[in-house]
Write a protein that holds these residues in place. Sequence first.
Motif, PDB file in Angstrom:
ATOM      1  N   ARG A  63       0.859  -1.291   0.101  1.00 36.85           N
ATOM      2  CA  ARG A  63       0.099  -0.121  -0.150  1.00 36.85           C
ATOM      3  C   ARG A  63       0.876   1.323  -0.009  1.00 36.85           C
ATOM      4  O   ARG A  63       1.925   1.479   0.670  1.00 36.85           O
ATOM      5  CB  ARG A  63      -0.902   0.147   1.232  1.00 36.85           C
ATOM      6  N   LYS A  64       0.508   2.269  -0.591  1.00 38.70           N
ATOM      7  CA  LYS A  64       1.076   3.498  -0.746  1.00 38.70           C
ATOM      8  C   LYS A  64      -0.040   4.578  -0.401  1.00 38.70           C
ATOM      9  O   LYS A  64      -1.004   4.890  -0.948  1.00 38.70           O
ATOM     10  CB  LYS A  64       1.677   3.844  -2.037  1.00 38.70           C
ATOM     11  N   TYR A  65       0.409   5.298   0.728  1.00 38.43           N
ATOM     12  CA  TYR A  65      -0.624   6.271   1.301  1.00 38.43           C
ATOM     13  C   TYR A  65       0.095   7.732   1.022  1.00 38.43           C
ATOM     14  O   TYR A  65       1.171   8.056   1.266  1.00 38.43           O
ATOM     15  CB  TYR A  65      -0.650   6.277   2.685  1.00 38.43           C
ATOM     16  N   THR A  66      -1.023   8.466   0.496  1.00 39.86           N
ATOM     17  CA  THR A  66      -0.730   9.932   0.418  1.00 39.86           C
ATOM     18  C   THR A  66      -1.203  11.065   1.569  1.00 39.86           C
ATOM     19  O   THR A  66      -1.688  10.296   2.603  1.00 39.86           O
ATOM     20  CB  THR A  66      -1.357  10.462  -0.958  1.00 39.86           C
ATOM     21  N   GLY A  67      -0.673  12.145   1.483  1.00 33.07           N
ATOM     22  CA  GLY A  67      -1.309  12.908   2.571  1.00 33.07           C
ATOM     23  C   GLY A  67      -2.555  13.122   2.568  1.00 33.07           C
ATOM     24  O   GLY A  67      -3.014  13.290   3.798  1.00 33.07           O
ATOM     25  N   HIS A  68      -3.300  13.103   1.217  1.00 33.20           N
ATOM     26  CA  HIS A  68      -4.727  13.264   1.402  1.00 33.20           C
ATOM     27  C   HIS A  68      -5.343  11.754   2.082  1.00 33.20           C
ATOM     28  O   HIS A  68      -6.238  11.927   2.879  1.00 33.20           O
ATOM     29  CB  HIS A  68      -4.990  13.096  -0.110  1.00 33.20           C
ATOM     30  N   ASP A  69      -4.661  10.641   2.039  1.00 34.41           N
ATOM     31  CA  ASP A  69      -5.242   9.551   2.805  1.00 34.41           C
ATOM     32  C   ASP A  69      -5.046   9.590   4.265  1.00 34.41           C
ATOM     33  O   ASP A  69      -5.789   9.269   5.047  1.00 34.41           O
ATOM     34  CB  ASP A  69      -4.287   8.198   2.379  1.00 34.41           C
ATOM     35  N   VAL A  70      -3.739  10.148   4.594  1.00 36.14           N
ATOM     36  CA  VAL A  70      -3.872  10.437   6.150  1.00 36.14           C
ATOM     37  C   VAL A  70      -4.910  11.697   6.614  1.00 36.14           C
ATOM     38  O   VAL A  70      -5.361  11.250   7.433  1.00 36.14           O
ATOM     39  CB  VAL A  70      -2.195  11.182   6.347  1.00 36.14           C
ATOM     40  N   GLU A  71      -5.088  12.567   5.799  1.00 34.95           N
ATOM     41  CA  GLU A  71      -6.203  13.465   6.356  1.00 34.95           C
ATOM     42  C   GLU A  71      -7.499  12.954   6.226  1.00 34.95           C
ATOM     43  O   GLU A  71      -8.147  12.971   7.379  1.00 34.95           O
ATOM     44  CB  GLU A  71      -6.272  14.717   5.211  1.00 34.95           C
ATOM     45  N   GLN A  72      -7.675  12.019   5.551  1.00 32.70           N
ATOM     46  CA  GLN A  72      -8.986  11.388   5.386  1.00 32.70           C
ATOM     47  C   GLN A  72      -9.127  10.406   6.682  1.00 32.70           C
ATOM     48  O   GLN A  72     -10.116  10.242   7.278  1.00 32.70           O
ATOM     49  CB  GLN A  72      -9.401  10.623   4.272  1.00 32.70           C
ATOM     50  N   LEU A  73      -7.934   9.688   6.946  1.00 31.59           N
ATOM     51  CA  LEU A  73      -8.053   8.920   8.153  1.00 31.59           C
ATOM     52  C   LEU A  73      -8.099   9.541   9.384  1.00 31.59           C
ATOM     53  O   LEU A  73      -8.909   9.069  10.396  1.00 31.59           O
ATOM     54  CB  LEU A  73      -6.513   8.134   8.206  1.00 31.59           C
ATOM     55  N   ARG A  74      -7.413  10.799   9.509  1.00 35.13           N
ATOM     56  CA  ARG A  74      -7.504  11.749  10.691  1.00 35.13           C
ATOM     57  C   ARG A  74      -9.315  12.133  10.672  1.00 35.13           C
ATOM     58  O   ARG A  74      -9.793  12.052  12.049  1.00 35.13           O
ATOM     59  CB  ARG A  74      -6.789  13.244  10.792  1.00 35.13           C
ATOM     60  N   PHE A  75      -9.881  12.478   9.773  1.00 37.37           N
ATOM     61  CA  PHE A  75     -11.203  12.845   9.600  1.00 37.37           C
ATOM     62  C   PHE A  75     -12.027  11.509  10.190  1.00 37.37           C
ATOM     63  O   PHE A  75     -12.865  11.850  10.956  1.00 37.37           O
ATOM     64  CB  PHE A  75     -11.381  13.102   8.231  1.00 37.37           C
ATOM     65  N   VAL A  76     -11.905  10.512   9.622  1.00 38.16           N
ATOM     66  CA  VAL A  76     -12.850   9.267  10.104  1.00 38.16           C
ATOM     67  C   VAL A  76     -12.591   9.082  11.559  1.00 38.16           C
ATOM     68  O   VAL A  76     -13.496   8.672  12.267  1.00 38.16           O
ATOM     69  CB  VAL A  76     -12.354   8.215   9.022  1.00 38.16           C
ATOM     70  N   LEU A  77     -11.230   8.790  11.730  1.00 35.65           N
ATOM     71  CA  LEU A  77     -11.138   8.185  13.160  1.00 35.65           C
ATOM     72  C   LEU A  77     -11.485   9.533  14.220  1.00 35.65           C
ATOM     73  O   LEU A  77     -11.884   9.061  15.306  1.00 35.65           O
ATOM     74  CB  LEU A  77      -9.390   8.242  13.218  1.00 35.65           C
ATOM     75  N   ALA A  78     -11.352  10.723  13.935  1.00 40.30           N
ATOM     76  CA  ALA A  78     -11.904  11.856  14.651  1.00 40.30           C
ATOM     77  C   ALA A  78     -13.502  11.706  15.078  1.00 40.30           C
ATOM     78  O   ALA A  78     -14.024  11.746  16.059  1.00 40.30           O
ATOM     79  CB  ALA A  78     -11.523  13.171  14.519  1.00 40.30           C
ATOM     80  N   LEU A  79     -14.027  11.501  13.944  1.00 39.77           N
ATOM     81  CA  LEU A  79     -15.611  11.406  14.093  1.00 39.77           C
ATOM     82  C   LEU A  79     -15.951  10.177  14.727  1.00 39.77           C
ATOM     83  O   LEU A  79     -17.039  10.079  15.462  1.00 39.77           O
ATOM     84  CB  LEU A  79     -16.263  11.290  12.619  1.00 39.77           C
ATOM     85  N   GLN A  80     -15.274   9.116  14.455  1.00 37.42           N
ATOM     86  CA  GLN A  80     -15.710   7.781  15.036  1.00 37.42           C
ATOM     87  C   GLN A  80     -15.316   7.962  16.629  1.00 37.42           C
ATOM     88  O   GLN A  80     -16.108   7.470  17.383  1.00 37.42           O
ATOM     89  CB  GLN A  80     -14.829   6.553  14.585  1.00 37.42           C
ATOM     90  N   ARG A  81     -14.405   8.462  16.995  1.00 35.08           N
ATOM     91  CA  ARG A  81     -13.950   8.746  18.358  1.00 35.08           C
ATOM     92  C   ARG A  81     -14.691   9.900  19.136  1.00 35.08           C
ATOM     93  O   ARG A  81     -15.108   9.529  20.305  1.00 35.08           O
ATOM     94  CB  ARG A  81     -12.391   8.980  18.608  1.00 35.08           C
ATOM     95  N   ASP A  82     -14.601  10.861  18.452  1.00 39.50           N
ATOM     96  CA  ASP A  82     -15.280  12.036  19.318  1.00 39.50           C
ATOM     97  C   ASP A  82     -16.759  12.230  19.341  1.00 39.50           C
ATOM     98  O   ASP A  82     -17.320  12.911  19.866  1.00 39.50           O
ATOM     99  CB  ASP A  82     -14.484  13.338  18.776  1.00 39.50           C
ATOM    100  N   GLN A  83     -17.272  12.029  17.891  1.00 37.75           N
ATOM    101  CA  GLN A  83     -18.621  12.042  17.598  1.00 37.75           C
ATOM    102  C   GLN A  83     -19.386  10.774  17.658  1.00 37.75           C
ATOM    103  O   GLN A  83     -20.712  10.964  17.507  1.00 37.75           O
ATOM    104  CB  GLN A  83     -19.085  12.729  16.195  1.00 37.75           C
ATOM    105  N   TYR A  84     -18.920   9.588  17.893  1.00 37.89           N
ATOM    106  CA  TYR A  84     -19.481   8.269  18.084  1.00 37.89           C
ATOM    107  C   TYR A  84     -20.441   8.068  16.755  1.00 37.89           C
ATOM    108  O   TYR A  84     -21.480   7.443  16.963  1.00 37.89           O
ATOM    109  CB  TYR A  84     -20.332   8.491  19.169  1.00 37.89           C
ATOM    110  N   LEU A  85     -19.879   8.527  15.624  1.00 41.40           N
ATOM    111  CA  LEU A  85     -20.881   8.139  14.278  1.00 41.40           C
ATOM    112  C   LEU A  85     -20.382   6.691  13.913  1.00 41.40           C
ATOM    113  O   LEU A  85     -19.100   6.394  13.738  1.00 41.40           O
ATOM    114  CB  LEU A  85     -20.425   9.382  13.347  1.00 41.40           C
ATOM    115  N   PRO A  86     -21.260   5.920  13.263  1.00 44.47           N
ATOM    116  CA  PRO A  86     -21.114   4.621  12.807  1.00 44.47           C
ATOM    117  C   PRO A  86     -20.152   4.854  11.476  1.00 44.47           C
ATOM    118  O   PRO A  86     -20.564   5.915  10.740  1.00 44.47           O
ATOM    119  CB  PRO A  86     -22.405   4.148  12.475  1.00 44.47           C
ATOM    120  N   LEU A  87     -19.485   3.934  11.098  1.00 49.14           N
ATOM    121  CA  LEU A  87     -18.770   4.153   9.828  1.00 49.14           C
ATOM    122  C   LEU A  87     -19.603   4.188   8.728  1.00 49.14           C
ATOM    123  O   LEU A  87     -19.248   5.018   7.484  1.00 49.14           O
ATOM    124  CB  LEU A  87     -17.608   2.869   9.610  1.00 49.14           C
TER     125      LEU A  87
END
Length: 249
Positions: A63-87
């Motif tokens: 796998r090759k991850y770009t800065g875009h992928d990292v930002e999207q991971l931050r977004f998903v992980l933050a919503l999942q953790r802090d807003q308790y939203l289902p994936l």
Amino acid sequence: MPSSQPARRPAGVASGLSGSGVLNIGEVLRELAGDFPQVTASKIRFLEEKGLISPQRTRAGYRKYTGHDVEQLRFVLALQRDQYLPLKVIKDYVDAIDRGERPDSLPGGMTLSPRVVSDQLSRELTAHGRRLTAETLAAEAGAPRRLVDDLVSFGLITAVDNRFDEHALKITRACVQLESHGIEPRHLRPFRAAADRELGLVERVVAPVASRKDVASKARAAETAREISELCLGLHSALVHSQIARMDS
């Protein structure tokens, strides 16, 4: 309310990029470690399996991850953790953005783009993990210290090592508003009992997966638990509102 300031790239996202502009999964984990120290390679692969990110692959299959992928991971992980939203909810939002749509907001009123982390979310990430004293909790919630003590007494909030987390802060703020309507902590004990029953139901459902030792299974159990919890909250709200609606009839 969401910040009106322009969204920004979170600090550190681009710092680990190689000359080719891509990261391997170990480098991605190091980029995320500051805000998400518990995230593992298995968790990232699970999010890929769910369609939340789509890293490129080398000819050898790495796998090759770009800065875009990292930002999207931050977004998903933050919503999942802090807003308790289902994936599923998060993915629907991400897919809508990818289709060129502009959804007004996510549940909870958030209006973030999945491509970046906003100033508001950055503040929430910084605040996450704060441990509040009873005095600080009361001050930030706009509550008298008496109310905090009552909430502890009736089991609505719990201190760990004499410190409270952000969930206790949200509960206290809600109880401040309820008290203005004459609803005191002693009236809210059924909510604690109902929450415990709901948790027991969720734990029974996810137990077969949660009992497995691998990290991916634990991640799936946690996500399933969030989805069930969201459904339970929706059911509860619909039942209450259906009864309230009869007041007008």
